[in-house]
Structure formats: C-alpha cells, structure tokens
Design a protein around this motif. Structure first.
Motif, mmCIF file in Angstrom:
data_model
loop_
_atom_site.group_PDB
_atom_site.id
_atom_site.type_symbol
_atom_site.label_atom_id
_atom_site.label_comp_id
_atom_site.label_asym_id
_atom_site.label_seq_id
_atom_site.Cartn_x
_atom_site.Cartn_y
_atom_site.Cartn_z
ATOM 1 N N HIS A 10 0.836 -1.200 0.000
ATOM 2 C CA HIS A 10 0.000 0.000 0.000
ATOM 3 C C HIS A 10 0.878 1.259 0.000
ATOM 4 C CE1 HIS A 10 -3.550 2.450 0.697
ATOM 5 N NE2 HIS A 10 -2.927 3.019 1.716
ATOM 6 N N ASP A 14 1.011 4.035 -3.009
ATOM 7 C CA ASP A 14 0.803 5.465 -2.736
ATOM 8 C C ASP A 14 1.997 6.289 -3.228
ATOM 9 O OD1 ASP A 14 -1.722 5.241 -1.608
ATOM 10 O OD2 ASP A 14 -0.977 5.181 0.452
ATOM 11 N N GLU A 17 1.912 6.616 -6.968
ATOM 12 C CA GLU A 17 0.868 7.557 -7.400
ATOM 13 C C GLU A 17 1.331 8.997 -7.207
ATOM 14 O OE1 GLU A 17 -2.719 6.404 -5.349
ATOM 15 O OE2 GLU A 17 -3.001 4.643 -6.644
ATOM 16 N N ASP A 88 -3.061 9.345 4.765
ATOM 17 C CA ASP A 88 -3.536 10.063 3.586
ATOM 18 C C ASP A 88 -2.868 11.432 3.434
ATOM 19 O OD1 ASP A 88 -5.175 7.976 2.916
ATOM 20 O OD2 ASP A 88 -6.974 8.840 3.802
ATOM 21 N N LYS A 123 -4.440 12.657 0.102
ATOM 22 C CA LYS A 123 -5.268 11.690 -0.602
ATOM 23 C C LYS A 123 -6.705 11.898 -0.129
ATOM 24 C CE LYS A 123 -5.323 6.791 -1.734
ATOM 25 N NZ LYS A 123 -4.679 5.491 -1.407
ATOM 26 N N ASP A 125 -10.802 11.257 -1.276
ATOM 27 C CA ASP A 125 -11.658 10.447 -2.142
ATOM 28 C C ASP A 125 -10.830 9.466 -2.965
ATOM 29 O OD1 ASP A 125 -13.995 11.800 -1.250
ATOM 30 O OD2 ASP A 125 -13.592 13.416 -2.689
ATOM 31 N N GLY A 126 -9.778 8.921 -2.348
ATOM 32 C CA GLY A 126 -8.959 7.904 -2.988
ATOM 33 C C GLY A 126 -7.951 8.406 -3.998
ATOM 34 N N GLU A 127 -7.741 9.741 -4.094
ATOM 35 C CA GLU A 127 -6.834 10.280 -5.100
ATOM 36 C C GLU A 127 -5.840 11.262 -4.479
ATOM 37 O OE1 GLU A 127 -7.074 12.196 -9.575
ATOM 38 O OE2 GLU A 127 -8.835 12.333 -8.290
#
Length: 181
Positions: A10, A14, A17, A88, A123, A125-127
């Motif tokens: 994970h 991240d 990304e 996040d 991060k 809403d998952g972005e």
C-alpha cells in the motif's frame, strides 16, 4: 514494529501515485496544459512561488496563460525525489532542473533553474493531489541572448517539441492522455 506485506505494498502504491502526480505536473506545465494542471491540485491547494506568486493554486493557474505567453520552451526535469507518507498525508522534496526559453524585447533569453519543490500531498476520495507547493530556486544560469538553436543542421528533420496541442506527443500517444486546448 513489523510491517506487513500488505502495508508495504500500500505504501509503495501510494508513493508511485505521488511520483506520477509530480511527473504529470511537469508534463502539463511544459505543454501549457492548464486544465491538466488544475486537475492535479485540490480546490483549496496553495502555491507559493515566492514574491512572484503566493495564494490559491487555482489563481496561479488562472494567471499562467499570461505568464507563459513569452515562453518559447519550457522543460521541467525531475531528478532526486524524497517522499514520506503518513496515511492520507504525504510530503515531498523534489529536485528539478527547469529550462525556460523566453522571448523578450531584445530577443530570447535562456533561463536554467536548479531548484526544488517542497510539496504537501493529500489523498482525498482515494486520489492523491497537491495540497501545497513551494518553489525554491537553488541556482540559476541565464544566457542573454539565447544559445538555443533549433535550426542548426545537426537537428534538421528532427521532431521539435512545443507548447500546446501541436506538440508531437499529442498525435503519437494513445495511452498517455493529453488535454486539448
């Protein structure tokens, strides 16, 4: 404390990304793709270019058409990247080389900046997106007049990059998406 394989995976997903976010920023800046830049920032994100600009990133992006108008070439290169992630929230110190060829009243000049981005990412809403960026110049090399010569016989027939949708990448790529002006 032992970290599980799932936690490590994970973390690395991240981190990848975030690295892709940083690279998309450079791509969008160099192509003068303001819609793509806007998509990389949270709506309340801050941008700090020192005395040049400090405020909401969306306000900075609104000013970019005028700022970039004299830019004949923009070329951002990411070098060293240090990222730390906590849930996040993440921070990055991103080293860059940013080349600018800019038209001026007496002809074009070249500006090569060695600097860093101090980034905060969130991060939501998952972005992952930028929540705060500070631009730091560590050194600058200015050539006045410009020494760039894209008409030299050595580059005759080469594909030449340019800002906007006329850049050869727009016609070449199928998977690497570009915004169109």
């Amino acid at each position: 404390m032992t970290t599980s394989t799932d936690e490590r995976l994970h973390y690395f997903i991240d981190k990848q990304e975030i690295l892709e976010l940083v690279n998309r920023y450079c791509q969008a800046a160099d192509r003068h793709d303001h819609d793509a830049l806007r998509a990389l920032y949270h709506a309340d994100a801050l941008d700090d270019h020192g005395a040049f600009f400090k405020g909401l990133a969306t306000d900075f992006i609104d000013k970019l058409p005028d700022i970039q108008a004299p830019m004949e070439i923009l070329h951002h290169n990411v070098t060293t990247v240090n990222i730390e992630i906590d849930g996040d929230y993440a921070e990055g110190e991103v080293y860059i080389l940013a080349f600018h060829k800019a038209a001026g009243p007496d002809g074009s000049i070249d500006v090569l900046i060695g600097g860093r981005y101090f980034d905060k990412y969130e991060k939501r809403d998952g972005e992952w997106k930028f929540s705060h960026r500070v631009v730091v110049a560590d050194w600058v090399n200015i050539q006045d007049p410009s020494i760039v010569n894209l008409e030299h016989p050595f580059v005759a027939g080469s594909h030449i990059g340019c800002p906007g949708a006329d850049d050869p990448s727009y016609a070449f790529f199928k998977l690497i998406k570009r915004q169109t002006p």
